[in-house]
Design an enzyme around this catalytic site. Sequence first.
Site, PDB file in Angstrom:
ATOM      1  CE  LYS A 119      -2.089   1.488   3.727  1.00 54.31           C
ATOM      2  NZ  LYS A 119      -2.962   1.562   4.899  1.00 54.31           N
ATOM      3  CG  ASP A 137      -6.936   3.456   1.121  1.00 49.96           C
ATOM      4  OD1 ASP A 137      -7.872   3.000   0.412  1.00 49.96           O
ATOM      5  OD2 ASP A 137      -6.757   4.670   1.267  1.00 49.96           O
TER       6      ASP A 137
END
Length: 218
Positions: A119, A137
């Site tokens: 991420k 996310d």
Amino acid sequence: MPDTEKISEILRKLYPDALCSLEHGGDPWRLLIQARLSAQCTDERVNIVSVPLFARYPDARSMADSDISELEDIIRPCGLYRTKAASCREMSRIICERHGGKVPRTMDELLALPGVGRKIANLVLGDVYGMPGIVADTHCIRINGRLGYYPEEMKDPLKTEMILDGIIPKEEQADYCHRMVLFGREWCMARRPRCSECPLRELCARGRNTEEERKRNG
Ligand code: SF4
């Protein structure tokens, strides 16, 4: 399958700037540190803490040489401050020793830094290096599941990344993910999404179901 083009078009109109909510000023090292601090913390708080943090440690070298308790004190408001301080200092040290003080530009090198997962790596690659990357996310995973790209119950960041990577055009991926964050805060919140007035309702699997249910119940 949802109409990706129409969804992207509406999101572009809603959020033309698609700005990252972390205020990093285009500096990849700062974004890396902020992204690490944002785990279980709001971007707003990270931005506040960033002011004294980067005043005290303006670059990777100064953070690599920092006194750990002083660093911990500054980042304490972000929570999990011991672990976060340790990984921020260590990643800064590695960046100085192995990469000449510059944040690396490849996924593998970024993943080798402590505290950096896909991420964060995708965020840095997309936001400051202009490379494609899906930042899976919590907003991205939740909203795209609701839209119908995959089952809503699926909460797997890697699968989300792989599915969306095959759907969202490469050049739009970074902006699309920033828009997801903004949209998730304004419209498609985790607890009480505003489906009845949502600009994506007709394009959204969950939005259509909610509407049908509402009609059935009169
Ligand atoms: S209709 Fe509801 S679930 Fe779908 S995107 Fe809008 S707020 Fe989210």
